[in-house]
Scaffold this active site. Structure first.
Site, short mmCIF file in Angstrom:
data_model
loop_
_atom_site.label_atom_id
_atom_site.label_comp_id
_atom_site.label_asym_id
_atom_site.label_seq_id
_atom_site.Cartn_x
_atom_site.Cartn_y
_atom_site.Cartn_z
N THR A 175 37.33 -48.53 16.94
CA THR A 175 36.50 -49.73 16.89
C THR A 175 37.36 -50.98 16.72
OG1 THR A 175 34.96 -50.92 15.43
CG2 THR A 175 36.22 -49.18 14.42
N ASP A 176 36.84 -52.11 17.20
CA ASP A 176 37.55 -53.37 17.00
C ASP A 176 37.55 -53.80 15.53
OD1 ASP A 176 34.90 -54.13 16.72
OD2 ASP A 176 34.98 -55.78 18.16
N GLU A 177 36.73 -53.13 14.70
CA GLU A 177 36.64 -53.53 13.30
C GLU A 177 37.92 -53.25 12.52
OE1 GLU A 177 32.95 -52.89 11.29
OE2 GLU A 177 31.83 -52.81 13.17
N TYR A 183 34.20 -48.39 5.95
CA TYR A 183 34.08 -47.86 7.32
C TYR A 183 35.31 -48.21 8.14
CZ TYR A 183 32.99 -48.09 12.29
OH TYR A 183 33.07 -47.98 13.65
N LYS A 242 38.35 -45.81 9.71
CA LYS A 242 38.70 -45.74 11.13
C LYS A 242 40.17 -46.14 11.34
CE LYS A 242 36.40 -44.84 14.24
NZ LYS A 242 36.13 -43.49 14.85
P1 TYD Z 1 25.99 -53.97 12.66
O1 TYD Z 1 25.11 -53.49 13.76
O2 TYD Z 1 25.81 -53.34 11.32
O3 TYD Z 1 27.48 -53.85 13.17
P2 TYD Z 1 28.87 -54.36 12.46
O4 TYD Z 1 28.60 -54.94 11.14
O5 TYD Z 1 29.62 -53.10 12.38
O6 TYD Z 1 29.42 -55.37 13.41
O7 TYD Z 1 25.78 -55.53 12.47
C1 TYD Z 1 26.05 -56.46 13.50
C2 TYD Z 1 25.93 -57.84 12.90
O8 TYD Z 1 24.58 -58.05 12.49
C3 TYD Z 1 26.77 -58.03 11.64
O9 TYD Z 1 27.26 -59.36 11.61
C4 TYD Z 1 25.78 -57.82 10.52
C5 TYD Z 1 24.49 -58.34 11.10
N1 TYD Z 1 23.27 -57.70 10.57
C6 TYD Z 1 22.23 -58.50 10.04
O10 TYD Z 1 22.31 -59.75 9.99
N2 TYD Z 1 21.11 -57.87 9.57
C7 TYD Z 1 20.99 -56.51 9.61
O11 TYD Z 1 19.94 -55.99 9.16
C8 TYD Z 1 22.05 -55.71 10.17
C9 TYD Z 1 21.94 -54.21 10.23
C10 TYD Z 1 23.18 -56.37 10.64
#
Ligand code: TYD
Length: 338
Positions: free
Chosen positions: A124-126, A148, A152
């Site tokens: 992942t890019d994370e 997480y 990774k």
């Molecule tokens: P997510 O799908 O959890 O992926 P990641 O954090 O791994 O990038 O979230 C994508 C973006 O959306 C992230 O900036 C967090 C935001 N988010 C919300 O604002 N509300 C939510 O309920 C969720 C699940 C994520």
């Protein structure tokens, strides 16, 4: 190729299994532990394909991995098995260390012993951490900030050590935020779509101005298959979608496509350690001959329509395991937001 996909009943894994079959690979074996987000319904359409086989098992179980590799005479392995949700990693970090780090370590040893020809780690890019400006390149320092992404990143380093130490032919892909049909509704896009369909509030973290580069699951799987075929062993390949968006814009696009009120958006307490932005430079993969095809506006509308027409798929999930999780992560936040 004779391919083993681990985690093939999950979101990216199931799309990848389908893609590999459509590209003519034979057999495509799916090893999946069927934990909360693994769902064989995702592969119902290929379940009876004679080139496809499902094995119920855990990548942490060396004996099972060894047996599957041998029985199916596997020559290539793609590791999609992982715990992937940041909010869950905040609640239960150790299950991430177990599946993502230990699971990868077990797999690596088994594939090395079995002398498979290629091992591709779906990452992942994370792992690069938050990038306020610019785009992460494959050789940038890893700076993960959640349990997480740290798990990774640990797995990525283990994978690369197998190239440095044993010259074992590993590959890593680091995809950006992926969306599409069959994604478990804990993730941002499916959570917001399914809540909006039910006129429930959309919990937007912080100021909603966090940025992600959205990649269609179809483009993502095409990239994985491309790297599996053409990637140079020992290399990492970033996969980007070229669709960087603020979360609030994505929320508005979903509501607009569903014809729902913007009033459903609720700004709620932020996620701890929330990364502001992820963005990758994927020129290495472009040079290898891949680029994304799905425009975000189009891909998002198709995804919204899929959730609209597959209510039984997600309603079962939301009424089951997901319910207690949602209560724990969101109820207090939404109540405080009023
Ligand atoms: P997510 O799908 O959890 O992926 P990641 O954090 O791994 O990038 O979230 C994508 C973006 O959306 C992230 O900036 C967090 C935001 N988010 C919300 O604002 N509300 C939510 O309920 C969720 C699940 C994520």
């Amino acid at each position: 190729m004779r391919i083993l996909v681990t985690g093939g009943a999950g979101f990216i894994g199931s799309h990848l299994v389908r893609r590999l079959l459509s590209e003519g690979h034979n057999p495509v074996v799916n090893l999946d532990a069927l934990r909360y987000s693994g769902n064989l319904e995702n592969l119902a359409d290929v379940a009876h394909d004679p080139r496809y086989a499902f094995v119920h098992g855990d990548i942490c179980d060396a004996g099972t991995v060894e047996r599957v590799l041998k029985e199916h005479n596997i020559d290539s392995v793609v590791n999609c098995a992982a715990e992937t949700h940041v909010d869950r990693s905040i609640l239960e970090p150790n299950s991430f260390a177990r599946t993502d780090v230990v699971g990868t370590a077990v797999l690596l040893e088994e594939v090395r012993k079995a002398k498979v020809a290629r091992f591709l780690q779906v990452s992942t890019d994370e792992v690069y951490g938050s990038v306020e400006h610019g785009w992460s390149k494959e050789d940038d320092t890893l700076a993960p900030r959640s349990p997480y992404s740290a798990s990774k990143a640990g797995a990525d380093l283990l994978v690369l050590s197998y190239w440095a130490t044993y010259k074992f032919p590993v590959l890593i892909t680091r995809g950006s935020n992926t969306y599409g049909p069959n994604q478990y509704p804990e993730k941002f896009i499916p959570l917001f779509i399914t809540n909006a369909i039910d006129d429930q509030l959309l919990p937007l973290y912080g100021d909603g101005r966090y940025r992600r580069d959205w990649l269609s699951v179809h483009d993502h799987c095409r990239a994985i298959e491309h790297v599996l075929r053409y990637g140079a062993p020992g290399n990492v390949y970033n996969i980007g979608g070229g669709n960087e968006q603020e979360n609030i814009t994505v929320a508005e696009m979903i509501l607009k496509h569903l014809g729902k009120s913007m009033e459903l958006i609720r700004f709620v307490e932020d996620r701890p350690g929330h990364d502001r932005r992820y963005a990758v430079d994927w020129s290495r993969l472009r040079l290898l001959g891949w680029s994304p095809r799905v425009r975000f506006e189009e891909g998002l509308c198709t995804t919204v329509d899929w959730y609209r027409t597959h209510e039984s798929w997600w309603r079962k999930i939301k009424a089951g395991e997901f319910r207690a999780y949602y209560e724990e992560v969101y109820r207090k936040r939404l109540e405080e937001a009023g």
